[in-house]
Motif scaffolding. Structure first.
Motif, PDB file in Angstrom:
ATOM      1  N   ARG A   1       0.736  -1.137  -0.123  1.00 39.21           N
ATOM      2  CA  ARG A   1       0.078   0.053  -0.107  1.00 39.21           C
ATOM      3  C   ARG A   1       0.785   1.256   0.010  1.00 39.21           C
ATOM      4  O   ARG A   1       0.511   2.086  -0.701  1.00 39.21           O
ATOM      5  N   SER A   2       1.814   1.311   0.583  1.00 38.90           N
ATOM      6  CA  SER A   2       2.856   2.313   0.876  1.00 38.90           C
ATOM      7  C   SER A   2       3.453   2.770  -0.498  1.00 38.90           C
ATOM      8  O   SER A   2       3.457   3.666  -0.961  1.00 38.90           O
ATOM      9  N   VAL A   3       3.843   1.625  -1.325  1.00 42.95           N
ATOM     10  CA  VAL A   3       4.464   1.759  -2.404  1.00 42.95           C
ATOM     11  C   VAL A   3       3.349   2.252  -3.461  1.00 42.95           C
ATOM     12  O   VAL A   3       3.477   3.267  -4.407  1.00 42.95           O
TER      13      VAL A   3
ATOM     14  N   GLY B   1       1.775  -0.616 -10.349  1.00 41.09           N
ATOM     15  CA  GLY B   1       0.352  -0.744 -10.756  1.00 41.09           C
ATOM     16  C   GLY B   1      -0.477  -2.102  -9.875  1.00 41.09           C
ATOM     17  O   GLY B   1      -0.071  -2.103  -8.668  1.00 41.09           O
ATOM     18  N   ARG B   2      -1.218  -2.679 -10.493  1.00 39.91           N
ATOM     19  CA  ARG B   2      -2.009  -3.665  -9.844  1.00 39.91           C
ATOM     20  C   ARG B   2      -0.871  -4.621  -9.203  1.00 39.91           C
ATOM     21  O   ARG B   2      -0.200  -5.090 -10.058  1.00 39.91           O
ATOM     22  N   VAL B   3      -1.245  -4.952  -7.913  1.00 37.60           N
ATOM     23  CA  VAL B   3      -0.478  -6.242  -7.420  1.00 37.60           C
ATOM     24  C   VAL B   3      -1.372  -7.283  -6.842  1.00 37.60           C
ATOM     25  O   VAL B   3      -2.314  -7.093  -6.285  1.00 37.60           O
ATOM     26  N   SER B   4      -0.933  -8.527  -7.162  1.00 36.51           N
ATOM     27  CA  SER B   4      -1.745  -9.606  -6.879  1.00 36.51           C
ATOM     28  C   SER B   4      -0.878 -10.678  -6.041  1.00 36.51           C
ATOM     29  O   SER B   4       0.207 -10.720  -6.595  1.00 36.51           O
TER      30      SER B   4
ATOM     31  N   ARG C   1       2.326 -11.213  -8.470  1.00 37.49           N
ATOM     32  CA  ARG C   1       1.970 -10.641  -9.942  1.00 37.49           C
ATOM     33  C   ARG C   1       1.932  -9.208  -9.785  1.00 37.49           C
ATOM     34  O   ARG C   1       0.964  -8.364  -9.083  1.00 37.49           O
ATOM     35  N   PHE C   2       2.610  -8.255 -10.577  1.00 40.06           N
ATOM     36  CA  PHE C   2       2.644  -7.048 -10.638  1.00 40.06           C
ATOM     37  C   PHE C   2       2.790  -6.316 -12.084  1.00 40.06           C
ATOM     38  O   PHE C   2       3.373  -6.787 -12.659  1.00 40.06           O
ATOM     39  N   ARG C   3       1.978  -5.027 -12.072  1.00 38.43           N
ATOM     40  CA  ARG C   3       2.208  -4.430 -13.232  1.00 38.43           C
ATOM     41  C   ARG C   3       2.874  -3.041 -13.120  1.00 38.43           C
ATOM     42  O   ARG C   3       2.799  -2.594 -11.895  1.00 38.43           O
ATOM     43  N   VAL C   4       3.581  -2.438 -14.049  1.00 35.61           N
ATOM     44  CA  VAL C   4       4.231  -1.189 -13.961  1.00 35.61           C
ATOM     45  C   VAL C   4       3.867  -0.427 -15.164  1.00 35.61           C
ATOM     46  O   VAL C   4       3.873  -0.732 -16.195  1.00 35.61           O
TER      47      VAL C   4
END
Length: 501
Positions: free
Chosen positions: A103-105, A169-172, A179-182
């Motif tokens: 959440r901080s990121v 971006g979205r993190v799962s 899994r994450f997006r940038v």
């Protein structure tokens, strides 16, 4: 080191091998001792990130390290959660805390208005900074989507214009994987950093003080120049975000935060730093600016260039030829072909061409071309150059001898001239001190026996009878010729006295 780790593997594969090798013993990344580094070229724009805590910074580094390994833009990145946590040196099993790190990121954003051009519209501005959150995605986000408004992690801006991007971006997190997006624009900056500096996860994972890590991140781009510009002390106070340190008196901030951070950077990192402060506001005695002096440790600088088997070879490329970060990255990516022997061959070729005067631009670019094209110095070319050098040496020797002879003649002439001047000076003193009878006798001999003397008198518009021992020194040209005559008479007298003696 595991035998499976070959020089042709990517940095990500190498990091995975290290993780697999050290996981059974529980060895953290900061305790790894390796002859190669784990890291990536970080664009200078990321040094402007403000407000992230220690774990959040490690999260971003781990994510961007993974992103940097692939040339192509990807929609998402998926790796083992345990490997990801190992990269960011996170050994806690507290899911709630890990969620708070994410959440901080995600609550921190990067203002990229002054970054290198990464826009997609005709005016050079990004056209889409929205977060990519697909409706109905099967990978549910384990952390709540935060509001777009930036709070503690916001980068201050001076006006309403600007472009902001989420760092992640979205993190799962599901079934032991993350899994994450940038954002695409940030992926471009990560994958092809025009202006960048090397970020080593083996180094950054060692920091335990948030101020040490935050200051280290902020000053790294200035290391090649040896010094930062004068920075606002308020900026340094706020690098990790809001805390008591933001408003503490400087003497307490220095004692409790700044000095410990500098000590830890000097002890644990690849650079050495010192700092100075000043009152930057006219008329004020309050210290509100700080400047850091920076120097990369040579041993760690060589370790940073993990593609080199020889630290001396790295230092040659870094100091003699001035290779930049992007050129070192190119070498790293081609190490399966560009061996140390080939690099040394390119160095030899470039030095050979520099000696011939063929390199008129940057030596680093010439070296990289020689490396890419596999240029080498042919034996015949070296023989030709040797003969040319020998001829030039012989011609130079001849010129040197000619110059030496000319200088010797000139020195002899100067010495003879000086001797004549000294003798004339002594003759003048002798004549001035002589009695009238002796002076008249000398003038008589000068007029009677010296054709040159007679000519000197005539040129002055005089007759020989008008010149005597009293007035002969009145006319400079006559006096100069006369003193030379007297000097000759004194030499004759000296030789006669010598023969009699």
């Amino acid at each position: 080191m595991a035998s499976s780790v070959e020089r042709t593997v990517t940095p990500l594969q190498y990091a995975l091998d290290l993780f697999v090798e050290n996981a059974p013993a529980g060895t953290a990344i900061d305790a790894i001792s390796s002859d190669k580094d784990i890291g990536y070229q970080k664009n200078n724009v990321f040094a402007r990130i403000i407000g992230l805590g220690l774990s959040a910074r490690r999260f971003v580094d781990a994510a961007y390290f993974i992103v940097a390994q692939e040339r192509e833009i990807s929609e998402a990145y998926d790796v083992s959660l345990s490997f990801f946590k190992w990269l960011m040196r996170y050994d806690s099993h507290n899911k709630k805390h890990f969620s708070s790190v994410i959440r901080s990121v995600k609550s921190s954003m990067l203002e990229v208005t002054s970054a290198p051009t990464v826009s997609v519209d005709s005016k050079g501005r990004m056209t889409d900074i929205s977060r990519d959150v697909s409706d109905g995605d099967e990978d549910a986000v384990d952390v709540e989507d935060v509001d777009q408004d930036v709070e503690a992690g916001e980068v201050p801006v001076n006006d309403e214009d600007g472009d902001w991007l989420e760092l992640i971006g979205r993190v799962s997190v599901r079934n032991g994987r993350i899994r994450f997006r940038v954002p695409v624009e940030l992926q471009r900056l990560i994958k092809d950093p025009e202006s960048s500096y090397w970020t080593s996860l083996l180094t950054t994972s060692k920091f335990k003080l948030i101020y040490a890590r935050a200051i280290y991140d902020h000053v790294l781009p200035a290391v090649p120049g040896g010094m930062t510009e004068w920075l606002s002390l308020e900026l340094i106070r706020n690098l990790p975000g809001k805390s008591w340190a933001n408003n503490a008196e400087f003497k307490y901030f220095k004692r409790d935060y700044l000095e410990p951070a500098v000590r830890q950077i000097n002890d644990l990192s690849d650079i050495e730093m010192s700092y100075e402060t000043r009152a930057g506001t006219p008329g004020s005695r309050k210290k509100d600016q700080i400047r850091f002096r920076l120097k990369r440790k040579e041993a760690s600088a060589a370790a940073q260039a993990d593609m080199m088997e020889s630290a001396a070879l790295y230092l040659t490329l870094h100091k003699e030829f001035g290779l930049d970060a992007k050129q070192f990255l190119q070498i790293r990516e081609n190490r399966h072909v560009w061996t140390d022997a080939r690099i040394e061959q390119a160095i030899d070729y470039t030095r050979f061409r520099i000696a011939k005067g063929d390199v008129i631009r940057r030596a680093s670019s010439y070296l990289m071309k020689a490396l890419a094209e596999d240029y080498r110095v042919a034996t015949a070319d070296r023989d030709v150059e040797l003969r040319r050098s020998q001829r030039e040496s012989q011609e130079e020797g001849k010129k040197t001898r000619q110059v030496a002879v000319a200088e010797s003649v000139a020195a002899a002439d100067a010495a003879a001239d000086q001797q004549r001047q000294d003798e004339k000076g002594a003759a003048r003193k002798f004549f001035d001190a002589a009695e009238k009878k002796a002076r008249d006798e000398l003038v008589r001999k000068f007029v009677a026996a010296s054709t040159i003397g007679q000519r000197a008198i005539t040129r002055q518009g005089l007759k020989p009878a008008e010149v005597n021992g009293t007035n002969i020194m009145r006319w400079p040209s006559v006096a100069d010729t006369f003193t030379s005559f007297v000097a000759g008479e004194l030499r004759k007298a000296a030789r006669e006295a010598s023969r009699r003696g």
